[in-house]
Design an enzyme around this catalytic site. Sequence first.
Site: not given
Length: 491
Positions: A29-31, A50, A120
């Site tokens: 997963a990402c932010t 990220n 995302e």
Amino acid sequence: MIQTNWIKKLGIVLIASGVTLAISSTADACTTVLVGKDASEDGSTMIARNEDMGTAWAKHFVVRQANTNPTNYISNGNKFSLTLPKEQLKYTATPEWDTSEGLYEEAGINSKNVAMSGTESATTKEKVLKLDPLVENGIAEDSIVTVVLPYISSPQEGITRLGKIVEEKGAAEVNGVIFSNKEEIWYMEIVSGHNWAAVRVPDDHYAVIANTLTIGDIDLADTNNVRVSTGLKEFIEKNDLAKNPEKFSVRQVFADTTEDAQYNTPRMWDGQRMLTPSNKKKITDTDFNMFEKPDEPITFAKVAYILTLHFNGTKYDTMTGSQPDKYRPISVPNTMESHILQFRNDVPTELSGIHWLALGVTDTSNYIPFYSNITQTSDYYQSGTDTPDDKSAYWTYRLTNVLAKTNYSEFKSKETLPLRQEVRKYLTKQVSETDKNAKIMLEDNPDKVADYLNEQTEKFAKYSLDKYKELNNQLIVKMTEQTPTKHDKDL
């Protein structure tokens, strides 16, 4: 220099002993962080993310030259296919080292000064997906930058192009995608197999987004700030998904919020507590606004800091806290790269875009500035695999993270943080000097600007890599000094 075979042995030992910090909540997963031009200190727009997927999987950084993409595109991942225009813009990208399962170019800036970051990852309610299922060979993250960024000249063109693809070919995933230039930022959410919504980020606001559909109330009549798929209104109306199909909350209609409280909204809290501490929100809150005004203008350094957070200074700190596994942090061990795509409004257009790139884990890495007008990247950034080496930029920064975690509190305060600050200070000064020289060159010898920027970014990259290789050697020495003594040392 550390020998490659020694690095391999070190990696095996540390991974076997759990030093890779595999926290229980880590997943792919990402932010994302978005900053409007009037919310930033210098009038820049900034979109940042990220990319979190693997702990030992190198990313490369390349420049895709104009008109080099194949027109008959087929994804190696899910076999998504699309006929691409012959005319293609030059763009920067961060693909996988091994593209056998897809390119995953993730982020870049094209030669029309348009930036794109995708994706995302998010989830949609099961009942909605039954009405409009995802398409197995529809567009997915591995293709999304490749088939859109080289063919657009504005953020809104990006939304139009991607939106048309979703509507006609279908989407394989629920995703958030960001487009920007020096004037505006748009955030787009693919919410089902053929539907999407997009909103313009208010110039004086920012957003921190974490793996959940986040767009709130929208008014379809507000075409200056809202765009949606052709059939979205009818889809909502037909299936009775909202009381008013022209004014509704995208999040309320579509978002699956099952994991938000533990996995997603705590990251939004962590970012917002740094940028708008006056809100006095709690980590247990789940009703965060997508867009907030910062208490103070946001600097580039602040955005970079947000992307390193792991609930610093709280009991939930994943490195030093008493409850490190309670919530999923922003900075995790499986961050492969992090980017901040910045457009500056105080320099000529040719120098406006910078693709800041940090390989490996943000907490111990550094953002290197690559002007978007470069035509090539360093060899250090075009090498690296899933096997440790002593050359690539990816493994240099990844090794720093692995070594630092053996004694995090001491090494962070005395070694990694001081070096990060030293390198950033140096690079900030060098960017300023490069701007001055390039401005003069644009007037006197514009054809030489790209070569000059190539030379400068090569120097930026090498300077930081040399510093981090020195640091890695120092950390290894300090690790050996701290090896426990198992015999009578007086003998």
